[in-house]
Design a protein around this motif. Structure first.
Motif, short mmCIF file in Angstrom:
data_model
loop_
_atom_site.label_atom_id
_atom_site.label_comp_id
_atom_site.label_asym_id
_atom_site.label_seq_id
_atom_site.Cartn_x
_atom_site.Cartn_y
_atom_site.Cartn_z
N TYR A 129 2.70 21.68 -1.84
CA TYR A 129 1.38 21.32 -1.35
C TYR A 129 1.45 20.83 0.10
N THR A 130 0.45 21.21 0.86
CA THR A 130 0.32 20.70 2.22
C THR A 130 -0.39 19.35 2.18
N LEU A 131 -0.42 18.68 3.30
CA LEU A 131 -0.95 17.32 3.36
C LEU A 131 -2.44 17.22 2.96
N PRO A 132 -3.31 18.12 3.42
CA PRO A 132 -4.72 18.02 2.99
C PRO A 132 -4.90 18.15 1.48
N VAL A 133 -4.11 19.01 0.85
CA VAL A 133 -4.21 19.16 -0.60
C VAL A 133 -3.75 17.88 -1.30
N ASN B 211 0.84 -1.21 0.00
CA ASN B 211 0.00 0.00 0.00
C ASN B 211 0.86 1.25 0.00
N TYR B 212 1.94 1.21 0.76
CA TYR B 212 2.84 2.38 0.82
C TYR B 212 3.51 2.61 -0.53
N LYS B 213 3.96 1.54 -1.18
CA LYS B 213 4.60 1.68 -2.49
C LYS B 213 3.63 2.24 -3.52
N THR B 214 2.39 1.75 -3.49
CA THR B 214 1.37 2.25 -4.43
C THR B 214 1.10 3.73 -4.21
N MET B 215 0.99 4.12 -2.95
CA MET B 215 0.74 5.53 -2.63
C MET B 215 1.93 6.41 -3.04
N SER B 216 3.15 5.92 -2.82
CA SER B 216 4.35 6.71 -3.11
C SER B 216 4.55 6.93 -4.60
N GLU B 217 3.94 6.08 -5.44
CA GLU B 217 4.06 6.26 -6.89
C GLU B 217 3.33 7.50 -7.38
N TYR B 218 2.37 7.98 -6.61
CA TYR B 218 1.54 9.09 -7.06
C TYR B 218 1.80 10.39 -6.29
N VAL B 219 2.08 10.29 -4.99
CA VAL B 219 2.30 11.49 -4.20
C VAL B 219 3.49 11.29 -3.27
N ASN B 220 4.18 12.40 -2.99
CA ASN B 220 5.27 12.39 -2.01
C ASN B 220 4.67 12.80 -0.67
N ILE B 221 4.17 11.81 0.06
CA ILE B 221 3.41 12.09 1.27
C ILE B 221 4.24 12.78 2.33
N TRP B 222 5.55 12.47 2.39
CA TRP B 222 6.39 13.06 3.44
C TRP B 222 6.76 14.50 3.13
N ALA B 223 6.79 14.86 1.85
CA ALA B 223 6.99 16.27 1.50
C ALA B 223 5.79 17.09 1.95
N GLY B 224 4.58 16.56 1.71
CA GLY B 224 3.38 17.23 2.20
C GLY B 224 3.35 17.31 3.71
#
Length: 276
Positions: free
Chosen positions: A222-226, A56-69
């Protein structure tokens, strides 16, 4: 009589425990689903975690940089919380201690501003930042949030009931200036109230979605909610586990911050009541 008091105490604690469990279950479900795949989630809820967390983490990381947000939201939220707490306390000190022309009118105007939804001025806010050249920066997210009418109102009411004029007179007789009086006398007295408001300010800034969506254009800012908004509209939404994981990453830090700081708020208020 003692048996009745004991029964009432047990009943109250039982109700509190039940309410706590009811409140925790949705968050627990969210965290558990973040470790499961689509098939497992569709089959129904389980109290045991799954084995798809890494996928799930790999799939999510392919589309958004969650830690940058995460980092962007942390920068904005901490800045807003610190600056709002300090300048709101300074403003509340001025309203509570000094008498000046137009004081009542300004305070009433501030109360009226509390009732105006921020979304009403969003177009004008955008145009103003466009003229100032502050679009696609964190300035529109941080600077306007410093002026918080509700925080000023809350701190002013708290200070009016806790700060005795004799403390100010004693400090002035010792030769302390007004800013020194604020920092050494008023601010320590207001700290429980400032801490309380800081939690709500931090959570409000962390969850702010509309304003960052309007003023930020660069994906890396972008912030996390965006980012969560884009995540829900992307192909990641087809992977429910990845979607739950992104939401969990955005929500869990708020829960930890609230649980951590609330303990110090309660202890500060208790200490203040004992000193009084």
């Amino acid at each position: 009589m003692k048996n009745k008091k004991g029964f009432n105490k047990v009943l109250i604690y039982t109700l509190l425990i039940v309410l706590a469990i009811i409140s925790i279950i949705p968050f627990y479900m969210m965290i558990i689903n973040a470790t499961r795949d689509n098939k497992e989630i569709i089959m129904g809820f389980s109290f045991l975690p799954g084995s798809s967390l890494i996928e799930n983490y790999k799939t999510m990381s392919e589309y958004v940089n969650i830690w940058a947000g995460f980092k962007n939201s942390l920068i904005v939220s901490v800045s807003v919380t610190v600056l709002s707490g300090y300048f709101s306390a300074l403003t509340a000190f001025g309203f509570a201690v000094y008498n000046f022309k137009g004081k009542n009118f300004l305070f009433l105007f501030m109360l009226l501003m509390m009732m105006v939804p921020g979304q009403l001025g969003l177009i004008g806010f955008y145009e103003l930042n466009k003229v100032l050249g502050t679009l696609d920066t964190y300035i529109p997210l941080i600077v306007p949030a410093i002026a918080s009418p509700f925080v000023v109102f809350f701190l002013r009411q708290y200070l009016a009931s806790t700060l005795h004029p004799s403390l100010l007179e004693a400090a002035r007789m010792d030769g302390a200036g007004e800013l020194r009086i604020f920092h050494t006398v008023a601010l320590p007295i207001m700290m429980p109230a400032v801490a309380t408001m800081s939690i709500f300010t931090f959570i409000g800034s962390w969850n702010n979605y509309i304003v960052p969506l309007v003023v930020l254009f660069s994906p890396e800012k972008y912030t996390l909610p965006v980012l969560m908004g884009f995540l829900k509209g992307s192909q990641v939404a087809q992977n429910l586990g990845s979607l739950y994981l992104g939401i969990a990453i955005s929500v869990v830090p708020i829960m930890i911050a609230f649980l951590f700081f609330s303990k110090y708020i309660i202890s500060s208020i208790s200490a203040g009541s004992v000193k009084g």
